[in-house]
Design an enzyme around this catalytic site. Structure first.
Site, PDB file in Angstrom:
ATOM      1  N   LYS A 172       0.794  -0.348  11.040  1.00  0.00           N
ATOM      2  CA  LYS A 172       1.753   0.721  10.717  1.00  0.00           C
ATOM      3  C   LYS A 172       2.198   1.428  11.997  1.00  0.00           C
ATOM      4  CE  LYS A 172      -0.087   1.300   6.065  1.00  0.00           C
ATOM      5  NZ  LYS A 172      -0.954   1.998   5.112  1.00  0.00           N
ATOM      6  N   GLN A 175      -5.280   7.119   5.248  1.00  0.00           N
ATOM      7  CA  GLN A 175      -5.523   5.765   4.758  1.00  0.00           C
ATOM      8  C   GLN A 175      -6.650   5.768   3.722  1.00  0.00           C
ATOM      9  OE1 GLN A 175      -3.573   3.176   5.492  1.00  0.00           O
ATOM     10  NE2 GLN A 175      -4.752   1.641   4.398  1.00  0.00           N
ATOM     11  N   ASP A 184       3.345   8.902   1.680  1.00  0.00           N
ATOM     12  CA  ASP A 184       2.708   7.932   0.788  1.00  0.00           C
ATOM     13  C   ASP A 184       3.073   8.170  -0.676  1.00  0.00           C
ATOM     14  OD1 ASP A 184       1.105   5.826   1.645  1.00  0.00           O
ATOM     15  OD2 ASP A 184      -0.507   7.168   2.279  1.00  0.00           O
TER      16      ASP A 184
HETATM   17  N1  GUN Z   1      -4.695   1.790   1.169  1.00  0.00           N
HETATM   18  C1  GUN Z   1      -4.120   0.662   0.690  1.00  0.00           C
HETATM   19  N2  GUN Z   1      -2.772   0.811   0.589  1.00  0.00           N
HETATM   20  C2  GUN Z   1      -2.501   2.066   1.016  1.00  0.00           C
HETATM   21  C3  GUN Z   1      -1.287   2.796   1.151  1.00  0.00           C
HETATM   22  O1  GUN Z   1      -0.184   2.336   0.832  1.00  0.00           O
HETATM   23  N3  GUN Z   1      -1.437   4.065   1.638  1.00  0.00           N
HETATM   24  C4  GUN Z   1      -2.642   4.601   1.963  1.00  0.00           C
HETATM   25  N4  GUN Z   1      -2.679   5.855   2.424  1.00  0.00           N
HETATM   26  N5  GUN Z   1      -3.779   3.946   1.844  1.00  0.00           N
HETATM   27  C5  GUN Z   1      -3.704   2.677   1.379  1.00  0.00           C
END
Ligand code: GUN
Length: 350
Positions: free
Chosen positions: A54, A98, A121
């Site tokens: 990311k 995350q 998110d």
């Molecule tokens: N863990 C797995 N997918 C995601 C996501 O799209 N965002 C976040 N914050 N954690 C994740």
């Protein structure tokens, strides 16, 4: 019939270049460079890999990223304090904590602490609540399901009145995907571990989104001819090998199926790596000169391939449109995150 491939890499590339132009324009118009703060708590290897990807993607489109790594032993108030600092930071327009968080931390409280204006998110209860309600629009929509919708749009899916089936009801993918489909007037069925006769239910779907995390579960006879099939799964499939065998780890006493990976010499000692079928861990056996051996757990490596929740080889013969794994939904998740971060910065600048 062989299905048309929905190319997530190409579509994500389009989104990324739209974002890159938007970032450039925002900077020229307002002097603002969009910023994304990423937060990892603990040392989950998968989380570290995802967040690295990311941050790299941010750099490629001109978004600043600010990485924060907290130890697994962090307290609830330490994590929430960092979130509050980021809420107040004018250079940060998006905050991504995350998931999953280590055991003992209250995920719901951490997500609720994120400012809804920076909730790129889309997991804040207000954003997710608005997503589920008629006539209301969240500020941000969760990235993976939003990416699925874009893939469906780009491949010409009709939503209104279509039978849509979502396999899985996770907070991150299945549930928000279902709400997005409902917002577009699809007739929705959400399946989960208690659903009876999955193949029959799935066979009704004009649009099928699989997000259960089970390797190649969806078979050809689960799919309606011509359906749009979106595969969210990313699963490791261990490759069989003639030297797979039962092993006992001398340290833990655990029995595991292992594949002999490599034989090497270090400092005159023979070393053999064995791979645990279930965990993917590698046990290294080192043969000492006096004929004894020691075993230890070293690092993760194994011959594997990534597969989705859909049996691609079979299903592509029936579906009308299908995403591959890798190269389908995965790249879209990151592209939508970039797009959300840009929107956060545009709102702050406007
Ligand atoms: N863990 C797995 N997918 C995601 C996501 O799209 N965002 C976040 N914050 N954690 C994740």
């Amino acid at each position: 019939m062989t299905a048309e491939l929905i190319d997530g890499v190409a579509i994500a590339g389009k989104v990324r270049s739209e974002v890159a132009s938007g970032v450039e324009k925002l900077l020229a118009d307002t002097g603002i460079t969009p910023g994304l703060a990423t937060v990892i708590v603990g040392e989950n290897i998968a989380s570290q890999t995802y967040v690295r990807a990311k941050r790299k993607a941010c750099a490629e489109v001109g978004i600043q990223s600010f990485g924060h790594e907290l130890p697994a032993a962090s307290t609830q108030s330490e994590v929430e304090m960092l979130v509050r600092q980021l809420n107040a930071d004018r250079n940060v327009h998006g905050i991504l904590v995350q998931l999953p968080l280590p055991d003992g931390l209250d995920e719901e409280a951490v997500l609720a602490a994120i400012s809804i204006q920076k909730d790129v998110d889309g997991f804040h209860p207000i954003n997710i609540g608005k997503l589920g309600m008629k006539g209301r629009d969240p500020l941000f929509v969760p990235c993976t399901p939003d990416g699925c919708m874009r893939l469906l749009e780009e491949s010409g899916a009709q939503f209104s009145g279509a039978n849509a089936v979502v396999l899985g009801r996770s907070n991150i993918v299945g549930l928000p995907a279902a709400m997005l489909l409902l917002k577009r007037d699809a007739t929705l069925t959400v399946c989960h571990s208690r659903t009876k006769d999955l193949p029959t239910v799935c066979r009704e779907a004009d649009i099928l989104i699989a997000a259960v995390g089970r390797s190649e579960m969806v078979k050809a006879d689960w799919v309606k001819r011509g359906a749009h099939v979106i595969d969210v799964g990313i699963n490791n499939k261990w490759l069989d090998h003639p030297s797979d065998r039962e092993m006992v780890c001398e340290i833990s006493g655990e029995t595991f199926t292992a594949h002999r990976q490599d034989e090497s010499e270090k400092g005159g000692r023979k070393r053999v790596g064995y791979l645990d079928e279930k965990s993917g861990s590698v046990y290294l056996r080192e043969y000492l000169p006096e004929g004894r051996s020691i075993d230890g757990l070293v690092k993760l490596f194994r011959r594997h391939k990534l597969v989705g929740d859909v049996d691609f080889e079979e299903v592509q013969e029936v579906a009308g449109y299908i995403t591959p794994v890798p190269g389908g939904v995965g790249p879209m998740t990151i592209a939508q995150l970039l797009s959300n971060t840009l929107r956060g910065a545009q709102a702050a600048g406007g």
